[in-house]
Design a protein around this motif. Structure first.
Motif, short mmCIF file in Angstrom:
data_model
loop_
_atom_site.label_atom_id
_atom_site.label_comp_id
_atom_site.label_asym_id
_atom_site.label_seq_id
_atom_site.Cartn_x
_atom_site.Cartn_y
_atom_site.Cartn_z
N ASP A 92 79.93 48.30 116.55
CA ASP A 92 80.11 47.90 118.10
C ASP A 92 79.31 48.94 118.76
O ASP A 92 78.64 48.54 119.92
CB ASP A 92 81.65 47.86 118.32
CG ASP A 92 82.14 46.62 118.15
OD1 ASP A 92 81.53 45.51 117.84
OD2 ASP A 92 83.47 46.59 117.90
N ILE A 93 79.56 50.26 118.47
CA ILE A 93 79.07 51.39 119.37
C ILE A 93 77.40 51.18 119.24
O ILE A 93 76.54 51.35 120.31
CB ILE A 93 79.24 52.53 118.90
CG1 ILE A 93 80.80 53.04 119.08
CG2 ILE A 93 78.39 53.77 119.26
CD1 ILE A 93 81.25 54.13 118.49
N LEU A 94 76.73 51.00 118.19
CA LEU A 94 75.50 50.90 117.97
C LEU A 94 74.95 49.46 118.43
O LEU A 94 73.61 49.20 119.09
CB LEU A 94 74.82 51.16 116.49
CG LEU A 94 75.11 52.51 116.12
CD1 LEU A 94 74.78 52.48 114.58
CD2 LEU A 94 73.75 53.28 116.67
N ARG A 95 75.44 48.45 118.06
CA ARG A 95 74.92 47.08 118.73
C ARG A 95 75.38 46.57 119.67
O ARG A 95 74.68 45.69 120.37
CB ARG A 95 75.31 46.21 117.58
CG ARG A 95 74.82 46.64 116.28
CD ARG A 95 75.27 45.43 115.09
NE ARG A 95 74.29 44.27 115.42
CZ ARG A 95 74.63 43.12 114.71
NH1 ARG A 95 75.45 43.22 113.35
NH2 ARG A 95 73.94 42.16 114.77
N ARG A 96 76.60 46.78 120.30
CA ARG A 96 77.20 46.26 121.64
C ARG A 96 77.77 47.42 122.38
O ARG A 96 78.97 47.02 122.88
CB ARG A 96 78.28 45.00 121.13
CG ARG A 96 77.50 43.97 120.25
CD ARG A 96 78.80 43.10 119.74
NE ARG A 96 79.46 43.69 118.48
CZ ARG A 96 78.89 43.90 117.29
NH1 ARG A 96 77.89 43.12 116.88
NH2 ARG A 96 79.52 44.14 116.03
N PRO A 97 77.03 48.51 122.84
CA PRO A 97 77.68 49.26 123.85
C PRO A 97 77.68 48.85 125.28
O PRO A 97 76.78 47.79 125.59
CB PRO A 97 76.78 50.20 123.61
CG PRO A 97 75.38 49.79 123.48
CD PRO A 97 75.53 48.68 122.57
N HIS A 98 78.82 49.08 125.74
CA HIS A 98 78.84 48.73 127.26
C HIS A 98 77.83 49.41 128.16
O HIS A 98 77.54 49.00 129.20
CB HIS A 98 80.31 48.83 127.89
CG HIS A 98 81.41 48.14 127.22
ND1 HIS A 98 82.72 48.32 127.12
CD2 HIS A 98 81.25 47.12 125.99
CE1 HIS A 98 83.40 47.18 126.27
NE2 HIS A 98 82.41 46.78 125.71
N LEU A 99 77.70 50.59 128.05
CA LEU A 99 76.78 51.73 128.74
C LEU A 99 77.42 51.36 130.35
O LEU A 99 76.56 50.85 131.22
CB LEU A 99 75.58 51.24 128.66
CG LEU A 99 74.92 51.55 127.36
CD1 LEU A 99 73.15 51.13 127.34
CD2 LEU A 99 75.30 52.90 126.87
N PRO A 100 78.59 51.37 130.52
CA PRO A 100 79.13 50.99 131.63
C PRO A 100 78.36 51.79 132.99
O PRO A 100 78.75 52.96 133.16
CB PRO A 100 80.78 51.47 131.84
CG PRO A 100 80.72 52.59 130.74
CD PRO A 100 79.60 52.11 129.75
N PRO A 101 77.84 51.06 134.10
CA PRO A 101 77.29 51.65 135.16
C PRO A 101 78.24 52.56 135.91
O PRO A 101 77.63 53.45 136.74
CB PRO A 101 76.86 50.33 135.96
CG PRO A 101 76.85 49.14 134.93
CD PRO A 101 77.88 49.58 134.03
#
Length: 422
Positions: free
Chosen positions: A104-113
């Protein structure tokens, strides 16, 4: 007990079974270190390393931290000069569950603004802290002076670059750098190969490959530089060309480094620190990229002893070409092999070394292979290397109240430079 598998999308999995442990560790290595930072956003790689674990998949930042803590993980994320590193160690039985989270971390990170401003504030504080750490400051300056761009970019970045990063540019940088065909996953510990391979295939096998960012090495002429600072100490960093890790004489270069500064009986420690009392700190290490390498050194001393420290240190470096004693080679053999054994006993260290080996060499060196090479070292081999790759020309970076007089075999100082305050 080494295993290797390349997924259809280009992702590389390497693993080593270590039967004497009950833990496991992995290291994801992927393009995205500071060398990949755009010129106008220097520091974005370090921001990505911090932001990529702030929520992923179905979990927010807190939930992600909670599940990793509940699995007993010891993790780290960082941006080196070339690669992003995501490392984690745990009990071996938790490895599949932890890999699920990292998929999940590598493929689907949120990178929350909404969390980017706090991460930027931390990065700016880290950059400001260099003012209180002159030894790190002068080492960073040395890299700027000695290595070609973009290899000379550091992970701290610049205040302007950090502030210029937006949620959109961070997402774009992630999508530019994080592709399965650019990833090396190294796993070491109490693992079973086939179940591990199947888990990695299930988690990452359907991830589409994509174009990877290019790293164009620019032309560069090294130069020396002095940073003025009103202090009682002078900090001296220096570098001269060496051979990279894929060169046949790499271990001879490492042995020469150890003769000079491999422990308390080494030449620099003995001659510069113990006999003359010139400096309170002196060090030397081999720094390698794929096609460029250098021996990088540092000395910290009082301003009144700085000139003599530089002269004696460089004199010792050049004196190495006059000969190497058999007892020195015995000592460095013992030191190098001791380091190998300690690395072999740490799953975390072994995973990092395996990933690095694959990146630089396209294969993993075994413990027996490295031990055999070390056993074959002789004074003649080291001397042959030193004479073929002499310690010149030398790049020097100094920080203190005044510049030093540089010998003719050093790159001359460029005009005096005082970095702007962030």
């Amino acid at each position: 007990m080494l295993f290797q598998h390349t997924l259809a999308n280009g992702m590389v999995l390497i693993a080593e079974r270590m039967e004497h442990v009950r833990s496991a560790a992995f290291n994801f290595l992927l393009p995205g270190g500071s060398a990949y930072d755009p010129p106008e956003q220097r520091g974005i790689g370090s921001l990505l390393a911090e932001m990529i674990v702030r929520g992923a998949g179905s979990r927010n930042h807190r939930e992600l931290s909670t599940v990793l803590n509940s699995l007993g993980t010891d993790r780290s994320e960082s941006a080196g000069r070339i690669a992003l590193h995501l490392g984690c160690s745990m009990l071996a039985r938790h490895l599949p569950a932890v890999l699920e989270v990292y998929a999940d971390i590598l493929r689907r990170p949120h990178l929350p603004p909404e969390e980017l401003p706090a991460v930027q504030a931390l990065a700016l504080q880290d950059l400001d802290s260099l003012e209180d750490n002159p030894s790190s400051q002068v080492r960073i300056e040395l890299h700027h002076c000695h290595f070609p761009p973009p290899l000379n970019q550091d992970s701290y970045g610049t205040a302007e670059g950090i502030r210029a990063v937006t949620p959109e540019s961070l997402r774009n940088h992630y999508e530019r750098c994080v592709k399965p065909n650019g990833i090396i996953l190294a796993v070491a510990g109490d693992i079973q190969w086939e179940p591990l391979r199947d888990v990695v295939e299930r988690l990452f096998g359907d991830w589409p490959a994509g174009p990877l960012p290019e790293l164009a090495i620019g032309s560069h002429t090294p130069y020396s530089r002095h940073l003025f600072k009103d202090t009682h100490q002078t900090h001296i960093a220096f570098a001269y060309p060496s051979v990279p890790v894929n060169h046949p004489q790499y271990y001879a270069a490492r042995a020469a480094e150890a003769v000079l500064c491999g422990g308390m009986s080494s030449r620099l420690f003995t001659e510069v620190r113990e006999k003359r009392g010139l400096c309170y700190s002196i060090s030397l290490r081999h720094k390698t990229f794929r096609h460029v390498a250098a021996i990088v050194g540092y000395a910290g001393t009082g301003a009144d002893r700085a000139q003599q420290t530089l002269e004696v240190t460089l004199s010792e470096l050049r004196r190495l070409a006059e000969g190497v004693e058999a007892d020195e080679v015995d000592r460095i053999r013992a030191g190098l092999k001791s380091g190998l054994i300690m690395q072999q006993e740490s799953t975390k260290s072994r995973a990092g070394i395996m990933a690095s080996d694959w990146f630089f060499l396209g294969r993993v060196r075994t413990f027996d292979e490295m031990q055999q090479i070390i056993d074959q070292l002789t004074p003649e081999m080291i001397l042959e290397h030193v004479r073929a790759f002499p310690c010149e020309p030398v790049t020097v970076a100094t920080l203190g109240p005044h510049p030093l007089t540089l010998p003719p075999y050093c790159h001359p100082y460029q005009p005096n430079f005082v970095p702007k305050a962030p």
